[in-house]
Enzyme design. Structure first.
Site, short mmCIF file in Angstrom:
data_model
loop_
_atom_site.label_atom_id
_atom_site.label_comp_id
_atom_site.label_asym_id
_atom_site.label_seq_id
_atom_site.Cartn_x
_atom_site.Cartn_y
_atom_site.Cartn_z
N PRO A 51 0.80 -1.22 0.00
CA PRO A 51 0.00 0.00 0.00
C PRO A 51 0.83 1.28 0.00
O PRO A 51 1.82 1.39 0.72
CB PRO A 51 -0.83 -0.11 1.29
CG PRO A 51 -0.10 -1.09 2.15
CD PRO A 51 0.55 -2.05 1.19
N ASN A 52 0.41 2.19 -0.83
CA ASN A 52 0.98 3.55 -0.93
C ASN A 52 2.34 3.62 -1.62
O ASN A 52 2.87 4.71 -1.81
CB ASN A 52 1.06 4.23 0.46
CG ASN A 52 -0.29 4.28 1.14
OD1 ASN A 52 -1.24 4.80 0.54
ND2 ASN A 52 -0.42 3.74 2.34
N ARG A 97 4.13 11.16 -1.90
CA ARG A 97 4.04 11.06 -0.45
C ARG A 97 5.39 11.34 0.20
O ARG A 97 6.44 10.97 -0.35
CB ARG A 97 3.56 9.64 -0.03
CG ARG A 97 4.59 8.57 -0.34
CD ARG A 97 4.09 7.16 -0.08
NE ARG A 97 3.92 6.81 1.31
CZ ARG A 97 4.18 5.61 1.84
NH1 ARG A 97 4.65 4.63 1.06
NH2 ARG A 97 3.97 5.37 3.10
N TYR A 141 10.72 9.24 1.05
CA TYR A 141 10.69 8.29 -0.06
C TYR A 141 11.26 8.84 -1.37
O TYR A 141 11.32 8.12 -2.37
CB TYR A 141 9.25 7.80 -0.28
CG TYR A 141 8.70 7.09 0.95
CD1 TYR A 141 9.24 5.88 1.37
CD2 TYR A 141 7.67 7.65 1.70
CE1 TYR A 141 8.75 5.24 2.50
CE2 TYR A 141 7.17 7.02 2.84
CZ TYR A 141 7.72 5.82 3.23
OH TYR A 141 7.25 5.18 4.35
N ASN A 158 7.92 -5.52 -1.01
CA ASN A 158 7.86 -4.39 -0.08
C ASN A 158 6.43 -4.36 0.44
O ASN A 158 5.55 -3.79 -0.20
CB ASN A 158 8.22 -3.08 -0.78
CG ASN A 158 8.22 -1.91 0.20
OD1 ASN A 158 7.72 -2.05 1.32
ND2 ASN A 158 8.76 -0.78 -0.20
N ALA A 211 3.16 -0.85 4.87
CA ALA A 211 2.64 -0.85 6.25
C ALA A 211 2.27 -2.25 6.73
O ALA A 211 2.35 -2.55 7.93
CB ALA A 211 1.44 0.08 6.36
N GLU A 243 12.75 -9.07 1.51
CA GLU A 243 11.92 -7.93 1.90
C GLU A 243 12.71 -6.64 1.69
O GLU A 243 13.86 -6.54 2.09
CB GLU A 243 11.53 -8.07 3.38
CG GLU A 243 10.62 -6.95 3.86
CD GLU A 243 10.10 -7.22 5.26
OE1 GLU A 243 9.44 -8.27 5.47
OE2 GLU A 243 10.36 -6.41 6.16
N HIS A 302 12.64 -2.30 1.91
CA HIS A 302 12.02 -1.02 2.31
C HIS A 302 12.84 0.11 1.74
O HIS A 302 14.07 0.09 1.84
CB HIS A 302 11.92 -0.91 3.83
CG HIS A 302 11.07 -1.98 4.42
ND1 HIS A 302 9.70 -1.96 4.29
CD2 HIS A 302 11.39 -3.12 5.06
CE1 HIS A 302 9.21 -3.06 4.84
NE2 HIS A 302 10.21 -3.79 5.31
N ARG A 312 13.34 4.88 12.09
CA ARG A 312 12.08 5.64 12.14
C ARG A 312 11.29 5.28 13.40
O ARG A 312 11.86 4.81 14.37
CB ARG A 312 11.29 5.38 10.84
CG ARG A 312 12.07 5.84 9.60
CD ARG A 312 11.31 5.57 8.33
NE ARG A 312 10.06 6.33 8.28
CZ ARG A 312 9.08 6.09 7.40
NH1 ARG A 312 9.20 5.11 6.53
NH2 ARG A 312 7.98 6.83 7.43
C1 DQA Z 1 8.06 1.23 3.67
C2 DQA Z 1 8.20 1.43 5.18
C3 DQA Z 1 6.88 1.17 5.88
O1 DQA Z 1 7.02 1.37 7.28
C4 DQA Z 1 5.81 2.13 5.37
O2 DQA Z 1 4.56 1.83 5.97
C5 DQA Z 1 5.72 2.17 3.89
C6 DQA Z 1 6.95 2.07 3.08
C7 DQA Z 1 9.35 1.60 2.91
O3 DQA Z 1 9.48 1.19 1.76
O4 DQA Z 1 10.22 2.29 3.46
O5 DQA Z 1 4.65 2.39 3.33
O6 DQA Z 1 7.80 -0.13 3.42
#
Ligand code: DQA
Length: 144
Positions: free
Chosen positions: A9-10, A17, A22, A73, A76, A97, A99, A106
Site C-alpha cells: 500500500p501507498n 508522499r 521516499y 515491499n 505498512a 523484503e 524497504h 524511524r
Molecule cells: C516502507 C516502510 C513502511 O514502514 C511504510 O509503511 C511504507 C513504506 C518503505 O518502503 O520504506 O509504506 O515499506
C-alpha cells in the site's frame, strides 16, 4: 530466473508522499528502475502493486509455480500482516523484503517486521537501489 516484485500500500504514491522519506521519483520511475536492473542481471521480472492485503496475499500465492523468487515491499503490512507472513511461508519461495526507507531509524512501530521471518533477508534504507540489491541477492541464492 523469473522474479516477481510485489509492492504494498501507498508505494504507488512514491514521488508524491513524504518526499523527504521516499524521494522525488514517482512509481513509474521505480518500475522502470527495477526493469532496467533486472535486464542487467538477465532476470525476467514482473512488478505488481496493491493497496489491499488480500490482493497481496493472492500475488504471493499465485507466484507458486510461476516464479523462482519474490521481492516484496509489504509497506505498512510489514508491521502487522500475519496473512502475508503465512502466505510467504506457504509458498516457501526465496523472498527478499525491501524497504525504501531505513525503517529501523524511524518510529518504533516500524522496527518490527512480521513478514521478514519468512524471507531470506531484509534490505532497508537504500531507496530504489534496495530493489536492485534484492534482485542480486535472489540471483545469488537461486544460483547456489
Ligand atoms: C516502507 C516502510 C513502511 O514502514 C511504510 O509503511 C511504507 C513504506 C518503505 O518502503 O520504506 O509504506 O515499506
Amino acid at each position: 530466473m523469473k522474479i516477481i516484485v510485489i509492492n504494498g500500500p501507498n508505494i504507488n504514491l512514491v514521488g508524491i508522499r513524504e518526499k523527504n522519506v521516499y524521494g522525488e521519483q514517482n512509481y513509474a520511475a521505480l518500475c522502470a528502475f527495477i526493469t532496467k536492473e533486472a535486464i542487467k542481471l538477465g532476470l525476467e521480472v514482473e512488478i505488481c502493486q496493491s493497496n489491499s492485503e488480500g490482493a497481496l496475499v493472492d500475488f504471493v500465492q499465485n507466484s507458486l509455480g510461476c516464479y523462482d523468487g519474490i521481492v516484496i515491499n509489504p509497506a505498512a503490512y510489514t508491521h502487522y500482516s500475519i496473512a502475508l507472513l503465512d502466505a510467504l511461508k506457504a509458498v516457501n519461495l526465496p523472498a527478499v523484503e525491501v524497504h525504501l526507507s531505513n525503517v529501523h531509524a524511524r518510529e518504533e512501530f516500524r522496527h518490527t517486521s512480521i513478514t521478514a521471518p519468512a524471507c531470506i533477508g531484509q534490505i532497508a534504507g537504500f531507496g530504489f537501489q534496495g530493489y536492485a540489491f534484492a534482485l542480486q541477492a535472489l540471483q545469488v541464492k537461486l544460483s547456489e
